[in-house]
Motif scaffolding. Structure first.
Motif, PDB file in Angstrom:
ATOM      1  N   MET A   1       0.828  -1.203   0.000  1.00 23.65           N
ATOM      2  CA  MET A   1       0.000   0.000   0.000  1.00 23.65           C
ATOM      3  C   MET A   1       0.864   1.255   0.000  1.00 23.65           C
ATOM      4  SD  MET A   1      -2.940   1.123   2.763  1.00 23.65           S
ATOM      5  CE  MET A   1      -1.763   1.301   4.111  1.00 23.65           C
ATOM      6  N   PHE A   2       2.026   1.189   0.651  1.00 22.01           N
ATOM      7  CA  PHE A   2       2.914   2.349   0.729  1.00 22.01           C
ATOM      8  C   PHE A   2       3.949   2.359  -0.401  1.00 22.01           C
ATOM      9  CE2 PHE A   2       1.402   1.587   5.050  1.00 22.01           C
ATOM     10  CZ  PHE A   2       0.925   2.848   5.374  1.00 22.01           C
ATOM     11  N   TYR A   3       4.381   1.184  -0.814  1.00 23.68           N
ATOM     12  CA  TYR A   3       5.312   1.121  -1.932  1.00 23.68           C
ATOM     13  C   TYR A   3       5.067  -0.158  -2.705  1.00 23.68           C
ATOM     14  CZ  TYR A   3       9.481   0.521  -4.736  1.00 23.68           C
ATOM     15  OH  TYR A   3      10.327   0.309  -5.796  1.00 23.68           O
ATOM     16  N   SER A   4       4.651  -0.008  -3.951  1.00 27.15           N
ATOM     17  CA  SER A   4       4.429  -1.161  -4.813  1.00 27.15           C
ATOM     18  C   SER A   4       5.426  -1.100  -5.964  1.00 27.15           C
ATOM     19  CB  SER A   4       2.991  -1.161  -5.353  1.00 27.15           C
ATOM     20  OG  SER A   4       2.791  -2.259  -6.205  1.00 27.15           O
ATOM     21  N   ALA A   5       6.280  -2.100  -6.061  1.00 31.31           N
ATOM     22  CA  ALA A   5       7.294  -2.133  -7.114  1.00 31.31           C
ATOM     23  C   ALA A   5       6.636  -2.249  -8.482  1.00 31.31           C
ATOM     24  CB  ALA A   5       8.245  -3.308  -6.891  1.00 31.31           C
ATOM     25  N   SER A   6       7.100  -1.464  -9.432  1.00 28.67           N
ATOM     26  CA  SER A   6       6.580  -1.525 -10.792  1.00 28.67           C
ATOM     27  C   SER A   6       7.644  -1.942 -11.789  1.00 28.67           C
ATOM     28  CB  SER A   6       6.009  -0.154 -11.202  1.00 28.67           C
ATOM     29  OG  SER A   6       7.006   0.847 -11.093  1.00 28.67           O
ATOM     30  N   SER A   7       8.893  -1.989 -11.365  1.00 33.27           N
ATOM     31  CA  SER A   7       9.994  -2.390 -12.241  1.00 33.27           C
ATOM     32  C   SER A   7      10.035  -3.906 -12.363  1.00 33.27           C
ATOM     33  CB  SER A   7      11.323  -1.871 -11.676  1.00 33.27           C
ATOM     34  OG  SER A   7      12.418  -2.488 -12.314  1.00 33.27           O
ATOM     35  N   SER A   8      10.153  -4.388 -13.596  1.00 30.91           N
ATOM     36  CA  SER A   8      10.232  -5.833 -13.809  1.00 30.91           C
ATOM     37  C   SER A   8      11.482  -6.413 -13.160  1.00 30.91           C
ATOM     38  CB  SER A   8      10.223  -6.142 -15.304  1.00 30.91           C
ATOM     39  OG  SER A   8      11.319  -5.517 -15.957  1.00 30.91           O
ATOM     40  N   THR A   9      12.546  -5.617 -13.092  1.00 31.94           N
ATOM     41  CA  THR A   9      13.784  -6.088 -12.460  1.00 31.94           C
ATOM     42  C   THR A   9      13.582  -6.315 -10.968  1.00 31.94           C
ATOM     43  OG1 THR A   9      15.090  -4.837 -14.073  1.00 31.94           O
ATOM     44  CG2 THR A   9      16.217  -5.564 -12.074  1.00 31.94           C
ATOM     45  N   VAL A  10      12.942  -5.354 -10.293  1.00 30.01           N
ATOM     46  CA  VAL A  10      12.706  -5.482  -8.860  1.00 30.01           C
ATOM     47  C   VAL A  10      11.766  -6.650  -8.573  1.00 30.01           C
ATOM     48  CG1 VAL A  10      11.751  -4.342  -6.822  1.00 30.01           C
ATOM     49  CG2 VAL A  10      13.130  -3.037  -8.447  1.00 30.01           C
ATOM     50  N   ILE A  11      10.686  -6.746  -9.344  1.00 29.05           N
ATOM     51  CA  ILE A  11       9.724  -7.833  -9.138  1.00 29.05           C
ATOM     52  C   ILE A  11      10.393  -9.189  -9.364  1.00 29.05           C
ATOM     53  CG2 ILE A  11       7.598  -8.882 -10.010  1.00 29.05           C
ATOM     54  CD1 ILE A  11       6.595  -6.062 -10.630  1.00 29.05           C
ATOM     55  N   SER A  12      11.206  -9.284 -10.395  1.00 27.70           N
ATOM     56  CA  SER A  12      11.899 -10.544 -10.682  1.00 27.70           C
ATOM     57  C   SER A  12      12.871 -10.905  -9.563  1.00 27.70           C
ATOM     58  CB  SER A  12      12.658 -10.434 -12.011  1.00 27.70           C
ATOM     59  OG  SER A  12      11.774 -10.189 -13.077  1.00 27.70           O
ATOM     60  N   PHE A  13      13.584  -9.893  -9.034  1.00 26.59           N
ATOM     61  CA  PHE A  13      14.544 -10.143  -7.962  1.00 26.59           C
ATOM     62  C   PHE A  13      13.840 -10.636  -6.698  1.00 26.59           C
ATOM     63  CE2 PHE A  13      17.050  -8.517  -4.294  1.00 26.59           C
ATOM     64  CZ  PHE A  13      18.183  -9.298  -4.474  1.00 26.59           C
TER      65      PHE A  13
ATOM     66  N   GLY B   1       9.296 -16.165   3.451  1.00 28.62           N
ATOM     67  CA  GLY B   1       8.811 -16.681   2.168  1.00 28.62           C
ATOM     68  C   GLY B   1       7.426 -16.157   1.832  1.00 28.62           C
ATOM     69  N   GLY B   2       6.541 -16.151   2.828  1.00 34.41           N
ATOM     70  CA  GLY B   2       5.192 -15.624   2.595  1.00 34.41           C
ATOM     71  C   GLY B   2       5.208 -14.152   2.226  1.00 34.41           C
ATOM     72  N   LEU B   3       6.043 -13.356   2.898  1.00 32.53           N
ATOM     73  CA  LEU B   3       6.137 -11.923   2.607  1.00 32.53           C
ATOM     74  C   LEU B   3       6.631 -11.678   1.181  1.00 32.53           C
ATOM     75  CD1 LEU B   3       7.677 -10.574   5.949  1.00 32.53           C
ATOM     76  CD2 LEU B   3       5.399 -10.055   5.066  1.00 32.53           C
ATOM     77  N   LEU B   4       7.713 -12.341   0.784  1.00 29.80           N
ATOM     78  CA  LEU B   4       8.315 -12.103  -0.523  1.00 29.80           C
ATOM     79  C   LEU B   4       7.389 -12.526  -1.658  1.00 29.80           C
ATOM     80  CD1 LEU B   4      11.987 -13.272   0.185  1.00 29.80           C
ATOM     81  CD2 LEU B   4      11.233 -10.929  -0.310  1.00 29.80           C
ATOM     82  N   LEU B   5       6.821 -13.707  -1.557  1.00 27.35           N
ATOM     83  CA  LEU B   5       5.993 -14.222  -2.649  1.00 27.35           C
ATOM     84  C   LEU B   5       4.682 -13.452  -2.760  1.00 27.35           C
ATOM     85  CD1 LEU B   5       6.606 -18.055  -2.154  1.00 27.35           C
ATOM     86  CD2 LEU B   5       7.624 -16.554  -3.868  1.00 27.35           C
ATOM     87  N   THR B   6       4.071 -13.133  -1.626  1.00 29.53           N
ATOM     88  CA  THR B   6       2.812 -12.379  -1.672  1.00 29.53           C
ATOM     89  C   THR B   6       3.036 -10.972  -2.209  1.00 29.53           C
ATOM     90  OG1 THR B   6       1.928 -13.638   0.196  1.00 29.53           O
ATOM     91  CG2 THR B   6       0.872 -11.537  -0.307  1.00 29.53           C
ATOM     92  N   TYR B   7       4.095 -10.307  -1.759  1.00 23.38           N
ATOM     93  CA  TYR B   7       4.393  -8.961  -2.254  1.00 23.38           C
ATOM     94  C   TYR B   7       4.612  -8.976  -3.761  1.00 23.38           C
ATOM     95  CZ  TYR B   7       6.540  -4.379  -2.808  1.00 23.38           C
ATOM     96  OH  TYR B   7       6.824  -3.105  -3.226  1.00 23.38           O
TER      97      TYR B   7
END
Length: 516
Positions: A404-416, A457-463
């Motif tokens: 809600m405060f910061y949602s990654a939009s970069s494909s690089t960040v999401i992939s990492f 694991g739950g935090l990373l995958l859900t985010y």
């Protein structure tokens, strides 16, 4: 031409000034004279807190009944259901069969776009879910003989309807959220995460599945030798299964009320996305909105070209690097000037990559992790298992809250982030495969480590899942529908694969509840 010659064009409440020297328009947006001051009391940045909470309640209704049924299984099985501990295997198969629901909705959307009444489908989903929970409260123990064996026929049939409507929410609820500002999509995912956390906490308070290890001694009268053994003993719940299903009924019914408020009440409609934003998300490849421009002296037509013609323009209406790149100016002295605005969609390859990644992430969180949790955690003790189950369910809405405060939009960040989550998932798979004697078993360090690994694991995958859905939100209603489809596809293949691994190939070995 001497100096800089400019001419102004009024665009509704916008003002566009054409700089003939630089051959470009400069746009200013003055405050509307008749605009009313903001009077909403519960405003926080760009969201209304009341609307935000209502969206969360609506999101809870997506999976709360099936998740609740899963966490209540230990309490139901200990009351003597004929299937015993084979019941979870039956439920897993039924849930995968229920994927026919989202499949039919997807086919209708593809073959007859716009013909399906999405609002009506949502009411059917919530209505059927509410009634199924209500009937389960009173008839879940009803059995019948089928093919010569006693079966929990009412439970299995009603569970199919619960799975049918819950699976269908993935392709119906998400497209509905296009109506609202993009900030509210995170609220929906918080609610979806809480659909697992809330019934887990209630089941924890109920004492569902609570087991105590009891020392039992037996003496051989012939040899007069006494042996001591440790056996698990199920503790009675603090309130009956009936009350738990009535709670689930209330949650699904509340979700229906929240949906009605979001769809019909004017207060909530004020948080709908603007016409421009809705039009920009109305199609996967072309999003447009039109404005009528007029000037007392010079008139003309200005049209933003199709994305395929980007780069062919001879005039720079906007600065280089913005979404709308191309302009075709013609028809001076026409009666009006029309602007069609294009929002550049993401590339086809990135679109497909995100869909595949969504399927993979959901296969882990929705199918793989629930299937192997007992194998991974039980070797470290009953307390570690129950604490991991509770904290893992809490990590889901926490990840959505962070987004809600910061949602990654970069494909690089999401992939990492997805890669890091996959590494954690690999560690979890190792602990399950090494059961009943994984690394650091029998130590407090091992207990703390297994809990931490599951939560991280739950935090990373859900985010990562929420970030991808937020990116697709700007691509339109159909894009969110495909996100929902891939969620179910990933969940389906993950469930089938690990059903075979666990029940057919028997590659995992359970740890005892009470180690001797």
């Amino acid at each position: 031409m001497r100096g800089t010659e400019r001419q102004s064009i009024s665009v509704l409440h916008h003002k566009m000034t054409f700089d003939q020297k630089n051959d470009e328009y400069i746009t200013s947006v003055p405050q509307a004279e008749d605009s009313e001051p903001e009077s909403r009391m519960f405003k926080c940045k760009n969201i209304d807190i009341i609307v935000y909470i209502t969206v969360i309640i609506f999101g809870i209704g997506s999976w709360v009944d099936i998740n609740g049924l899963w966490v209540e299984l230990p309490a139901m099985i200990t009351e003597g259901l004929p299937e015993g501990w084979n019941l979870p295997s039956y439920l897993s198969v039924i849930i995968q069969i229920a994927n026919i629901g989202p499949l039919l909705v997807t086919i209708i959307h593809l073959c007859a776009p716009g013909k399906l009444n999405n609002i009506g489908v949502v009411y059917v989903i919530l209505g059927v879910g509410s009634l199924a929970c209500l009937f389960l409260a009173f008839y879940w123990k009803t059995t019948a003989y089928v093919a010569g064996e006693e079966r929990s026929i009412v439970l299995l049939v009603l569970q199919f309807f619960l799975a049918l409507v819950d699976c269908t929410t993935s392709v119906v609820f998400l497209p509905f959220m296009v109506k609202f500002k993009s900030e509210y999509l995170t609220a929906y995912f918080i609610g979806e995460g809480m659909s697992g956390m809330v019934p887990s906490l209630v089941a924890l308070g109920q004492g569902s599945g609570s087991v105590s290890c009891v020392n039992v001694s037996s003496t051989n009268t012939t040899t007069n030798i006494t042996t001591y053994s440790v056996y698990p003993k199920s503790n009675p719940p603090n309130f009956p299964v009936r009350d738990f299903f009535l709670f689930l009924f209330a949650m699904v019914f509340s979700s229906g009320i929240a949906f009605t408020l979001l769809n019909y009440v004017p207060y909530y409609k004020k948080e709908y996305a603007s016409d421009d934003e809705i039009s920009e998300t109305s199609d996967d490849s072309k999003f447009q909105s039109s404005y009528e421009l007029t000037n007392g002296e010079t008139q003309g037509r200005i049209t933003f070209s199709d994305p395929s013609t980007i780069g062919s323009s001879t005039s720079k209406l906007v600065k280089q690097g913005t979404n709308a790149q191309s302009v075709d100016k013609s028809g001076i002295l026409n009666d009006d000037i029309k602007i069609t605005k294009i929002v550049q969609p993401i590339s086809k390859s990135l679109y497909i990559y995100f869909l595949i990644l969504t399927a993979f992430l959901n296969s882990l969180t929705n199918s793989v992790f629930p299937s192997i949790q007992t194998f991974s955690c039980m070797p470290y003790g009953i307390s570690a298992y129950h604490l991991t189950a509770a904290l893992y369910n809490i990590s889901n809405p926490v990840a959505c809250f962070i987004a809600m405060f910061y949602s990654a939009s970069s494909s690089t960040v999401i992939s990492f982030l997805s890669f890091l989550g996959s590494l954690v998932a690999a560690i979890i798979l190792y602990t399950a495969a090494a059961s009943p004697t994984p690394l650091l078993v029998g130590t407090q360090t091992g207990e703390a480590l297994i809990i931490t690994i599951w939560v991280v694991g739950g935090l990373l995958l859900t985010y990562s899942k929420v970030a991808i859905a937020t990116v697709f939100r700007s691509q339109g209603q159909r894009a969110l529908m495909w996100i929902g489809v891939m969620q179910q596809v990933g969940s389906f293949f993950g469930a089938v694969l690990f059903y075979l691994i666990i029940n057919v190939w028997m590659m995992f070995k359970s740890a005892p509840y009470c180690p001797s």
